[in-house]
Design a protein around this motif. Structure first.
Motif, PDB file in Angstrom:
ATOM      1  N   MET A   1     -56.337  47.546  47.166  1.00 17.44           N
ATOM      2  CA  MET A   1     -55.411  48.501  47.783  1.00 17.44           C
ATOM      3  C   MET A   1     -56.138  49.566  48.591  1.00 17.44           C
ATOM      4  SD  MET A   1     -52.343  47.637  47.190  1.00 17.44           S
ATOM      5  CE  MET A   1     -51.441  46.514  46.143  1.00 17.44           C
ATOM      6  N   ARG A   2     -57.451  49.688  48.376  1.00 14.37           N
ATOM      7  CA  ARG A   2     -58.205  50.699  49.105  1.00 14.37           C
ATOM      8  C   ARG A   2     -58.636  50.227  50.486  1.00 14.37           C
ATOM      9  NH1 ARG A   2     -62.170  53.025  44.276  1.00 14.37           N
ATOM     10  NH2 ARG A   2     -60.493  53.860  42.941  1.00 14.37           N
ATOM     11  N   ALA A   3     -58.516  48.945  50.733  1.00 16.68           N
ATOM     12  CA  ALA A   3     -58.851  48.440  52.061  1.00 16.68           C
ATOM     13  C   ALA A   3     -57.917  49.096  53.081  1.00 16.68           C
ATOM     14  CB  ALA A   3     -58.713  46.932  52.110  1.00 16.68           C
ATOM     15  N   PRO A   4     -58.462  49.684  54.141  1.00 13.29           N
ATOM     16  CA  PRO A   4     -57.620  50.423  55.102  1.00 13.29           C
ATOM     17  C   PRO A   4     -56.450  49.610  55.637  1.00 13.29           C
ATOM     18  CG  PRO A   4     -59.938  50.822  55.543  1.00 13.29           C
ATOM     19  CD  PRO A   4     -59.894  49.750  54.493  1.00 13.29           C
ATOM     20  N   SER A   5     -56.687  48.334  55.928  1.00 14.44           N
ATOM     21  CA  SER A   5     -55.610  47.529  56.503  1.00 14.44           C
ATOM     22  C   SER A   5     -54.441  47.382  55.529  1.00 14.44           C
ATOM     23  CB  SER A   5     -56.140  46.146  56.897  1.00 14.44           C
ATOM     24  OG  SER A   5     -56.718  45.490  55.780  1.00 14.44           O
TER      25      SER A   5
ATOM     26  N   HIS B   1     -53.875  49.370  52.829  1.00 12.84           N
ATOM     27  CA  HIS B   1     -53.348  50.698  52.507  1.00 12.84           C
ATOM     28  C   HIS B   1     -52.383  51.187  53.582  1.00 12.84           C
ATOM     29  CE1 HIS B   1     -53.476  55.087  51.674  1.00 12.84           C
ATOM     30  NE2 HIS B   1     -53.591  54.674  50.424  1.00 12.84           N
ATOM     31  N   ASP B   2     -52.721  50.947  54.838  1.00 13.44           N
ATOM     32  CA  ASP B   2     -51.838  51.359  55.926  1.00 13.44           C
ATOM     33  C   ASP B   2     -50.504  50.621  55.875  1.00 13.44           C
ATOM     34  OD1 ASP B   2     -53.796  53.060  56.797  1.00 13.44           O
ATOM     35  OD2 ASP B   2     -54.491  51.779  58.431  1.00 13.44           O
ATOM     36  N   LEU B   3     -50.549  49.347  55.515  1.00 15.75           N
ATOM     37  CA  LEU B   3     -49.307  48.585  55.385  1.00 15.75           C
ATOM     38  C   LEU B   3     -48.428  49.174  54.280  1.00 15.75           C
ATOM     39  CD1 LEU B   3     -50.468  44.846  55.663  1.00 15.75           C
ATOM     40  CD2 LEU B   3     -49.139  46.147  57.330  1.00 15.75           C
ATOM     41  N   CYS B   4     -49.065  49.577  53.198  1.00 16.09           N
ATOM     42  CA  CYS B   4     -48.324  50.108  52.052  1.00 16.09           C
ATOM     43  C   CYS B   4     -47.625  51.429  52.376  1.00 16.09           C
ATOM     44  CB  CYS B   4     -49.261  50.304  50.868  1.00 16.09           C
ATOM     45  SG  CYS B   4     -49.963  48.770  50.205  1.00 16.09           S
ATOM     46  N   LEU B   5     -48.139  52.152  53.353  1.00 10.21           N
ATOM     47  CA  LEU B   5     -47.566  53.452  53.702  1.00 10.21           C
ATOM     48  C   LEU B   5     -46.668  53.394  54.933  1.00 10.21           C
ATOM     49  CD1 LEU B   5     -50.654  55.806  53.174  1.00 10.21           C
ATOM     50  CD2 LEU B   5     -48.884  55.137  51.536  1.00 10.21           C
ATOM     51  N   SER B   6     -46.448  52.203  55.449  1.00 13.99           N
ATOM     52  CA  SER B   6     -45.632  52.056  56.648  1.00 13.99           C
ATOM     53  C   SER B   6     -44.170  51.812  56.282  1.00 13.99           C
ATOM     54  CB  SER B   6     -46.152  50.895  57.499  1.00 13.99           C
ATOM     55  OG  SER B   6     -45.294  50.673  58.607  1.00 13.99           O
ATOM     56  N   GLY B   7     -43.297  52.517  56.975  1.00 18.72           N
ATOM     57  CA  GLY B   7     -41.864  52.331  56.731  1.00 18.72           C
ATOM     58  C   GLY B   7     -41.183  51.506  57.794  1.00 18.72           C
TER      59      GLY B   7
END
Length: 212
Positions: free
Chosen positions: A1-5, A7-13
């Protein structure tokens, strides 16, 4: 989950449907909601989505629903508290969807035994979600929670909703419907063309608490 790619998906709405489905499948096989370590791993992501919900920045409930299974009980209850405090105009379809999902998560989550939901709050939620079978089941548990075992002559049933509800003691006499369940709520139950098991349990619980 720390991988930027990731993590960014997880925070995208605003993920496309195909990406959203892929992320959901990834979480299903990667994380166990009952595992403390897994929940800690995504706690910052859950905090982000809870803050979006709290501040009204949630444009769609689709994204936050992915993470509610990993949210602790107190935060789930915060969603319910917030829904009870806002006006009906602020209860958009997205917010109602998140509320229903939070209730369902409380019902089925491993953390549900520590939940504390006053019956007054359940009734307020019922005005917001009158067709929620999960919520009606919770009210049924609340109404029957003060009755002695075998009060209806039947063996103890396995609990379908494992809630520990914080309720004020039921009165021992007079007008339980008016003291605990508002008359308009009770009359709504009797006007239904079709009763669920939970409806029957609410009504029978009210009958058994009346003095003869």
């Amino acid at each position: 989950m720390r991988a930027p790619s990731i993590h960014d998906l997880c925070l995208s709405g605003n993920l496309p449907d195909t990406v959203q489905e892929a992320l959901c499948a990834f979480l299903e096989v990667s994380l166990d909601p009952s595992n403390e370590g897994d929940r800690m791993m995504v706690s910052s992501i859950c905090t982000f989505w809870m803050e979006c919900f709290r501040t009204g920045r949630l444009q769609t409930g689709r994204s936050i629903k992915l993470w509610l299974r990993y949210v602790d009980t107190n935060n789930l209850l915060n969603i319910i508290d917030q829904a009870c405090d806002v006006s009906n105009a602020a209860l958009t379809l997205s917010v109602l969807g998140v509320l229903e999902f939070a209730l369902d998560t409380l019902k089925s989550s491993f953390t549900c035994t520590s939940s504390r939901i006053p019956i007054s709050q359940l009734l307020k939620l019922h005005r917001t979600l009158p067709d929620s079978q999960v919520l009606e089941g919770m009210i049924a548990v609340a109404v029957n929670s003060h009755l002695p075992p075998y009060h209806d002559g039947q063996p103890l049933r396995a609990k379908t909703l494992d809630f520990s509800l914080s309720l004020r003691p039921l009165p021992t006499s007079g007008n339980l419907q008016l003291d605990i369940l508002p008359a308009d709520f009770v009359s709504t139950l009797f006007r239904r063309a079709t009763w669920t098991e939970s409806t029957a349990r609410i009504v029978s619980g009210l009958v058994y608490t009346q003095q003869t």
